[in-house]
Design an enzyme around this catalytic site. Structure first.
Site, PDB file in Angstrom:
ATOM      1  N   ALA A 132       0.824  -1.213   0.000  1.00 23.74           N
ATOM      2  CA  ALA A 132       0.000   0.000   0.000  1.00 23.74           C
ATOM      3  C   ALA A 132       0.858   1.261   0.000  1.00 23.74           C
ATOM      4  O   ALA A 132       0.453   2.304  -0.518  1.00 23.74           O
ATOM      5  CB  ALA A 132      -0.931   0.000   1.212  1.00 23.74           C
TER       6      ALA A 132
ATOM      7  N   GLU B  91       1.988   1.428  -7.052  1.00 25.12           N
ATOM      8  CA  GLU B  91       2.418   0.470  -8.063  1.00 25.12           C
ATOM      9  C   GLU B  91       2.308   1.013  -9.485  1.00 25.12           C
ATOM     10  O   GLU B  91       3.070   0.643 -10.366  1.00 25.12           O
ATOM     11  CB  GLU B  91       1.588  -0.825  -7.958  1.00 25.12           C
ATOM     12  CG  GLU B  91       1.914  -1.676  -6.753  1.00 25.12           C
ATOM     13  CD  GLU B  91       1.107  -1.275  -5.528  1.00 25.12           C
ATOM     14  OE1 GLU B  91       0.429  -0.231  -5.578  1.00 25.12           O
ATOM     15  OE2 GLU B  91       1.168  -1.995  -4.515  1.00 25.12           O
TER      16      GLU B  91
ATOM     17  N   ASP C  71      24.288  26.088 -32.106  1.00 24.69           N
ATOM     18  CA  ASP C  71      25.194  26.341 -33.219  1.00 24.69           C
ATOM     19  C   ASP C  71      24.694  27.566 -33.980  1.00 24.69           C
ATOM     20  O   ASP C  71      23.506  27.893 -33.927  1.00 24.69           O
ATOM     21  CB  ASP C  71      25.228  25.116 -34.137  1.00 24.69           C
ATOM     22  CG  ASP C  71      26.313  25.209 -35.185  1.00 24.69           C
ATOM     23  OD1 ASP C  71      27.403  25.696 -34.865  1.00 24.69           O
ATOM     24  OD2 ASP C  71      26.057  24.799 -36.332  1.00 24.69           O
TER      25      ASP C  71
END
Length: 892
Positions: free
Chosen positions: A281, A285, A327
């Protein structure tokens, strides 16, 4: 060995090769055995099994796997399968993303496949580039790729486009003289060398192979790709921390419950299973799967704004970016030389902005030009080998810029070359820095010359002013020289043009004499029009843009000033200056620089590392081969989709489909939204799980019956909570999000009072669950301390607790949408997905209770109407408390 500082014939002697005959086939075969094939070696790909196992090396996954074992021990096989499926799904997503990282080296390898012209045994032949060896004499011509690293031994107007390697937008003029190594030249300064995978744009030449495969410049880049360390993103680090914390918490609580239970005299095995179920608990999960789903939904949204994410965690990392290293060529600029100024008739004019820089306007849109201006355009068009027709262009970028400039004024390349046949020419060379052509002009001939202004001034005697040709005085020459200095100071490349009329066809040696000067043009690779606004937006969001380029310092600083990246040249530094600095010195001074010029791939990695050492989350933006190692080293690498090489895309975390710098800022906004939403989902799940822990732990501590069964806990964790958590993951943007500073990388997911909200919500949810359980016993005539409670009464009471636990969590999801704004200020229905998730959650609870086989499996039963009303009243209490808590913190 530094071949560039040697005379080319010394190189031949060192290699023991005759330039006229080259290597023999036997010598080449012997060398090939020693050096190996001329190709980029690949990093051995990881097997799918090893990739899968690597995805399981995560603290939270360990706890979930332990939960699988536990649920198998207590006989809950279905729950074990569900948890295991969550683990497998999470690992599978990681495997797919990790596999894509291996594509970078494969793409680099594909760039180097091709044919090469070599001289062996005195004969020119075409061979596979993989068979080249050091000492081979390679013939170079326009349109071919350089097959290996070469020391040039002959250069006839040879120009090579090295932009993918150095970042320079203008092809490099090559020569054969040695270069002083004391000047500490960078790759872009080695004009007597040619490098693998660069493109020959003009002229021809020969070179001797001095480096093949991994010993070439591009091979060194591949090595850096191998060596670049893969680091965890901020989100991954926080989930690792969360997993460890929850795991320790679960073990601690479980151990405490066992001790308390033994002191109370309860059945050890029953309490052991209860303790394990409580540990389950304590762990959300569904957290890994929900985070993956929310990230995937974010990826889908980002694809709609032209940002393709290759690695899911990069979505979150974008929201934490504080430095954007970009760049210059092709990213901040258009990667197209463009005429921006011209000085003709003694007047300097700036070109009006054109949306289409290739000059594709119709004749009706053509700009107006004076006779002298049109004559200048005519010269630049005819004295060029480039072509420009129907939007298609070939040739030198500088010549294309002249053709495009003329086209904007209605002077078209195709018309001029068809009307004025070229009958003679004097090709460009690096010593004269001039090019001349002889074209038919009705019954006469006309010489057209272009090149360096200082050289033109030596061979011109007159100048065109309006419709007149007047003598070129010293005063006029001084004016032209001053104008060259002025334009050059703004980083413009300056080109002059002149002409003369002859009655007869003349030899090339007579062309560049007594010319009439027409004027000069200044050109530059201009910034993308949308970039400045994007940079301002980035600054407002607390993000610092930094330019990293292989181009010249003066050019980079000028572009940076125009875009608002830097304010002075003092904020710039060159690669040569970085070379003489220790890494700790660079790290200590890195904050004062905004422009890095004349840098190599190794420099870019050092710069990224220096910023990271100061605690910044660094994004590197680029499109060339030279960007790949730094893209991989950065916290998030962003490659260009149109102009980007396969190498840069393969090494990046995200690809911009439209090559638009502003898309980065939109992606940053999405990244911030997604992180905030993931945080909401995580905090919501933790509040829910804390409520379960409070309910069970309090019951055991007070020697009451356990209010929830393990199957009921797992149902709520894996099913009921999941839909609201996902819906919170796609919550709309909160106002003012892009006016906040980037989130510090070390900031906890529980920052800004989040832990208080989790505790408040969890305690309320747990207490109300116990209250419902108590009432379920009470209305049947029992209390918490009663012994031998009938099974049907216990089932009814647990059903009350089960439904209230689910209901409080569902309503509390509304409170989790904002930490300080009321749900009424946000709008209850502004996230329709959350409302739908709540409705689905209640429907699922009703289904479990009312469907016979489900109610038997979960040991629940149908409630009375009055109890349903009580359940509803208890369920909304956490939401009400949360709203009152916000009210005390700030006004609505």
């Amino acid at each position: 060995m530094k071949w560039f500082d040697m005379e080319w014939n010394q190189v031949m002697d060192e290699m023991k090769v005759d330039s006229d005959t080259g290597l023999s086939q036997a010598e080449a075969a012997k060398k090939l055995l020693n050096t190996g094939p001329n190709k980029i070696s690949e990093k051995p790909p990881a097997s799918l099994l090893s990739l899968f196992i690597s995805q399981l090396k995560n603290a939270l996954i360990y706890v979930l796997l332990a939960a699988v074992v536990v649920t198998l021990v207590i006989g809950e096989y279905i729950d074990a399968v569900i948890i295991l499926l969550v683990v497998v799904l999470n690992a599978t997503i990681g495997v797919v993303q990790a596999h894509k990282a291996e594509q970078a080296i494969a793409a680099l390898k594909q760039m180097t496949v091709g044919k090469a012209l070599v001289r062996r045994n005195g004969q020119v032949e075409e061979i596979n580039t993989e068979k080249l060896v050091p000492g081979d004499i390679v013939l170079l011509e326009a349109g071919r790729l350089v097959p290996a690293d070469l020391r040039l031994i002959e250069s006839i107007n040879l120009q090579i486009d090295e932009s993918a390697l150095t970042g320079e937008s203008v092809p490099t003029e090559k020569q054969t003289l040695p270069i002083d190594k004391g000047s500490n030249p960078g790759v872009g300064d080695l004009t007597n060398m040619a490098f693998m995978s660069t493109t020959i744009t003009y002229g021809r030449g020969e070179g001797i192979v001095v480096g093949t495969g991994m010993k070439t410049e591009i091979g060194k880049i591949a090595d850096m790709l191998h060596e670049s360390k893969e680091t965890l993103t901020p989100l991954q680090k926080r989930l690792e921390e969360l997993g460890r914390t929850l795991g320790l918490l679960a073990l601690g609580i479980s151990g405490l419950i066992l001790i308390v239970s033994l002191l109370q005299g309860r059945d050890f095995f029953d309490m052991f299973l209860t303790a394990i179920s409580l540990a389950v608990a304590a762990i959300p999960e569904g957290l890994p799967a929900i985070v993956a789903i929310v990230l995937a939904l974010g990826v889908t949204r980002m694809s709609k704004i032209n940002a393709i994410v290759r690695k899911l965690p990069a979505v979150e990392t974008l929201g934490s970016v504080s430095i954007v290293c970009t760049d210059k060529t092709g990213t901040l600029t258009q990667n197209r030389m463009t005429v921006t100024h011209h000085y003709i008739d003694g007047q300097l004019k700036k070109m009006p902005h054109a949306d289409d820089s290739d000059g594709s306007e119709s004749e009706d849109d053509a700009l107006q030009a004076s006779d002298a201006e049109r004559m200048m355009m005519k010269t630049l068009v005819l004295c060029a080998d480039a072509t420009l027709e129907d939007g298609k262009e070939t040739g030198d970028p500088t010549e294309i810029a002249g053709l495009a400039w003329a086209k904007r004024y209605g002077v078209y390349w195709k018309n001029l070359v068809s009307q004025h046949e070229r009958v003679g020419e004097k090709p460009f060379d690096s010593e004269r820095k001039l090019m001349s052509t002889l074209n038919k002009e009705q019954d006469d001939y006309m010489v057209h010359t272009k090149g360096a202004v200082d050289n033109l001034l030596h061979i011109t005697t007159h100048v065109m002013m309006g419709n007149e040709v007047i003598p070129l005085t010293q005063e006029l020459k001084d004016n032209y020289n001053q104008m060259v200095e002025q334009l050059s100071a703004d980083a413009l490349r300056v080109l002059g043009a002149a002409y003369k009329v002859t009655k007869e066809k003349i030899e090339p040696e007579e062309m560049e004499k007594d010319l009439v000067l027409l004027g000069l043009v200044g050109m530059i690779d201009p910034p993308r029009p949308e970039v400045r606004d994007a940079i301002e937006e980035a600054k407002a969001a607390g993000i610092t843009p930094v330019m990293i380029t292989g181009d010249h310092q003066q050019t980079a600083v000028a572009i940076g000033k125009e875009l608002g990246i830097n304010t002075s040249i003092e904020q710039s530094i060159t690669g040569a200056e970085i070379d003489v600095m220790a890494q700790d010195e660079l790290q200590n001074n890195i904050n004062q620089y905004r422009v890095f010029a004349r840098v190599s791939p190794a420099h870019k990695v050092k710069i990224v590392q220096a910023f990271q050492s100061q605690g910044y989350v660094v994004s590197m933006t680029g499109d060339g081969v030279n960007d790949a190692p730094s893209l991989k080293m950065a916290d998030i690498g962003v490659a260009m989709g149109i102009t980007g090489t396969d190498v840069s895309k393969g090494a990046s975390d995200m690809v911009l489909i439209d090559d638009n710098f502003s898309t980065i800022i939109r992606a940053v906004r999405e990244g911030r939204i997604i992180y905030n939403n993931i945080r909401k989902s995580v905090l919501f799940l933790l509040s829910c799980n804390l409520g379960e822990v409070v309910a069970i732990f309090a019951a055991i501590l007070l020697a009451w019956p356990v209010p929830l069964l393990p199957t009921q806990i797992l149902w709520i964790n894996l099913i009921t909570d999941t839909l609201p958590a996902i819906a919170l993951g796609i919550d709309p943007e909160e106002p003012g999000l892009m006016q906040k500073k980037p989130r510090p990388p070390e900031e906890s997911i529980f920052a800004h009072g989040a832990i208080k909200r989790v505790v408040l919500g969890g305690v309320l949810i747990g207490a109300l669950t116990l209250a419902a359980f108590y009432y379920g016993l009470y209305e049947h005539g029992y209390h918490m301390d009663a012994r031998n409670i009938p099974e049907n009464v216990m089932t009814y009471a647990r059903t009350m607790a089960f439904v209230v636990l689910a209901g409080t969590q569902l309503f509390y999801s509304l409170a989790m949408r904002s930490s300080n704004r009321s749900i009424f200020a946000i709008g209850i229905f502004s996230n329709p997905y959350l409302i739908g998730a709540m409705a689905a959650g209640f429907a699922l609870q009703l289904m479990v209770i009312s469907v016979p086989f489900l109610s038997r499996a979960f040991k629940v039963q149908m409630l009375s109407l009055s109890d349903w009303l009580l359940v509803f009243g208890l369920s909304v209490i956490p939401l009400i408390f949360s709203e009152l808590f916000k009210l005390f913190r700030r006004d609505l």
